[in-house]
Motif scaffolding. Structure first.
Motif, PDB file in Angstrom:
ATOM      1  N   LEU A  16       0.631  -0.786   0.254  1.00  0.00           N
ATOM      2  CA  LEU A  16      -0.233  -0.282  -0.313  1.00  0.00           C
ATOM      3  C   LEU A  16       0.690   1.228  -0.190  1.00  0.00           C
ATOM      4  O   LEU A  16       0.231   2.212  -1.143  1.00  0.00           O
ATOM      5  N   LEU A  17       1.958   1.418   0.868  1.00  0.00           N
ATOM      6  CA  LEU A  17       3.022   2.966   0.699  1.00  0.00           C
ATOM      7  C   LEU A  17       3.254   3.164  -0.613  1.00  0.00           C
ATOM      8  O   LEU A  17       3.672   3.748  -0.447  1.00  0.00           O
ATOM      9  N   ALA A  18       3.341   2.021  -1.297  1.00  0.00           N
ATOM     10  CA  ALA A  18       3.817   2.069  -2.872  1.00  0.00           C
ATOM     11  C   ALA A  18       3.094   2.588  -3.521  1.00  0.00           C
ATOM     12  O   ALA A  18       3.635   3.423  -4.864  1.00  0.00           O
ATOM     13  N   ARG A  19       2.096   3.099  -3.266  1.00  0.00           N
ATOM     14  CA  ARG A  19       0.790   3.498  -4.085  1.00  0.00           C
ATOM     15  C   ARG A  19       0.477   4.834  -3.307  1.00  0.00           C
ATOM     16  O   ARG A  19       0.188   5.201  -2.474  1.00  0.00           O
ATOM     17  N   PRO A  20       0.866   6.084  -4.607  1.00  0.00           N
ATOM     18  CA  PRO A  20       0.785   7.662  -3.824  1.00  0.00           C
ATOM     19  C   PRO A  20      -0.779   7.337  -3.707  1.00  0.00           C
ATOM     20  O   PRO A  20      -0.993   8.181  -2.148  1.00  0.00           O
ATOM     21  N   TRP A  21      -1.878   7.289  -3.433  1.00  0.00           N
ATOM     22  CA  TRP A  21      -3.658   7.427  -3.366  1.00  0.00           C
ATOM     23  C   TRP A  21      -3.225   7.205  -1.745  1.00  0.00           C
ATOM     24  O   TRP A  21      -3.601   7.705  -1.196  1.00  0.00           O
ATOM     25  N   PHE A  22      -2.819   5.937  -1.212  1.00  0.00           N
ATOM     26  CA  PHE A  22      -2.856   5.045  -0.349  1.00  0.00           C
ATOM     27  C   PHE A  22      -1.658   6.767   0.744  1.00  0.00           C
ATOM     28  O   PHE A  22      -2.749   6.307   1.635  1.00  0.00           O
ATOM     29  N   ARG A  23      -1.442   7.260   0.843  1.00  0.00           N
ATOM     30  CA  ARG A  23       0.308   7.868   1.336  1.00  0.00           C
ATOM     31  C   ARG A  23      -1.174   9.268   1.179  1.00  0.00           C
ATOM     32  O   ARG A  23      -0.748   9.692   2.697  1.00  0.00           O
ATOM     33  N   ALA A  24      -1.721   9.587   0.412  1.00  0.00           N
ATOM     34  CA  ALA A  24      -2.279  10.650   0.543  1.00  0.00           C
ATOM     35  C   ALA A  24      -3.635  10.656   1.034  1.00  0.00           C
ATOM     36  O   ALA A  24      -4.289  11.497   1.809  1.00  0.00           O
ATOM     37  N   TYR A  25      -4.305   9.696   1.328  1.00  0.00           N
ATOM     38  CA  TYR A  25      -5.518   9.061   1.764  1.00  0.00           C
ATOM     39  C   TYR A  25      -5.240   8.610   3.555  1.00  0.00           C
ATOM     40  O   TYR A  25      -6.138   9.505   4.263  1.00  0.00           O
ATOM     41  N   VAL A  26      -4.235   8.129   3.620  1.00  0.00           N
ATOM     42  CA  VAL A  26      -4.190   8.155   5.258  1.00  0.00           C
ATOM     43  C   VAL A  26      -3.124   9.152   5.595  1.00  0.00           C
ATOM     44  O   VAL A  26      -3.696   9.587   6.961  1.00  0.00           O
ATOM     45  N   TYR A  27      -1.785   9.961   5.521  1.00  0.00           N
ATOM     46  CA  TYR A  27      -1.302  10.982   5.749  1.00  0.00           C
ATOM     47  C   TYR A  27      -0.711  12.097   5.967  1.00  0.00           C
ATOM     48  O   TYR A  27      -1.475  12.403   4.264  1.00  0.00           O
ATOM     49  N   ALA A  28      -0.806  12.820   6.731  1.00  0.00           N
ATOM     50  CA  ALA A  28      -1.238  14.537   6.517  1.00  0.00           C
ATOM     51  C   ALA A  28      -0.184  14.935   5.935  1.00  0.00           C
ATOM     52  O   ALA A  28       1.058  14.320   6.023  1.00  0.00           O
ATOM     53  N   GLU A  29       0.115  16.090   4.753  1.00  0.00           N
ATOM     54  CA  GLU A  29       0.819  16.358   4.484  1.00  0.00           C
ATOM     55  C   GLU A  29       2.285  16.716   5.142  1.00  0.00           C
ATOM     56  O   GLU A  29       3.556  15.634   4.837  1.00  0.00           O
ATOM     57  N   SER A  30       2.087  16.902   6.472  1.00  0.00           N
ATOM     58  CA  SER A  30       3.480  17.346   7.583  1.00  0.00           C
ATOM     59  C   SER A  30       4.118  16.417   8.459  1.00  0.00           C
ATOM     60  O   SER A  30       5.248  15.566   7.744  1.00  0.00           O
ATOM     61  N   GLU A  31       2.552  15.113   8.319  1.00  0.00           N
ATOM     62  CA  GLU A  31       3.535  13.288   8.302  1.00  0.00           C
ATOM     63  C   GLU A  31       4.728  13.388   7.154  1.00  0.00           C
ATOM     64  O   GLU A  31       5.666  12.427   7.462  1.00  0.00           O
ATOM     65  N   LEU A  32       4.149  13.219   5.844  1.00  0.00           N
ATOM     66  CA  LEU A  32       4.439  12.960   4.833  1.00  0.00           C
ATOM     67  C   LEU A  32       6.371  14.021   4.426  1.00  0.00           C
ATOM     68  O   LEU A  32       6.970  12.848   3.727  1.00  0.00           O
TER      69      LEU A  32
END
Length: 128
Positions: A16-32
């Motif tokens: 899932l972490l390899a998928r940009p949509w998952f990162r955008a859905y789960v993590y706040a910009e500050s976390e990323l």
């Protein structure tokens, strides 16, 4: 007080972490943004810890990821002291306020390939 906990293997999220949509859905910009200077292993560990913390907080506020509450609405920042600092927005903040939550504390720990997060939601009043 309400409690939530989550335990997962760090590698559970690899696909899932390899998928940009998952990162955008789960993590706040500050976390990323925090992960920008990390190597791959540290990034993987950090994001798994944040995911577990979000799950624990969602359980502590009694919703899980339902009723409009999404993982991104639960951001786990870092206080100046280094401690985890929970920030709620959107439906997560509304749900917490409806419960009388005045603070949410979270602790994240890693051991080998496991990550554990425990969240405590502190209430303004006792619930009957």
């Amino acid at each position: 007080m309400r409690i939530g906990a989550d335990l997962l293997y760090v590698g559970e999220l690899d696909r899932l972490l390899a998928r940009p949509w998952f990162r955008a859905y789960v993590y706040a910009e500050s976390e990323l943004a925090t992960t920008a200077g990390f190597g791959p292993d540290r990034c993987r560990e950090f994001l798994a810890g944040r995911f577990a913390a979000k799950e624990a907080v969602a359980k502590a506020i009694g919703t899980g990821f339902a009723g409009g509450v999404t993982p991104r609405q639960i951001a786990v920042e870092r206080a100046d002291s280094g401690a985890a600092l929970v920030m709620l927005t959107g439906a997560a903040a509304v749900r917490a306020a409806a419960l009388g939550v005045v603070d949410v504390q979270v602790s994240i720990t890693h051991k080998a390939d496991l990550v554990l997060a425990v969240a405590l939601a502190v209430l303004t009043r006792r619930r009957a």
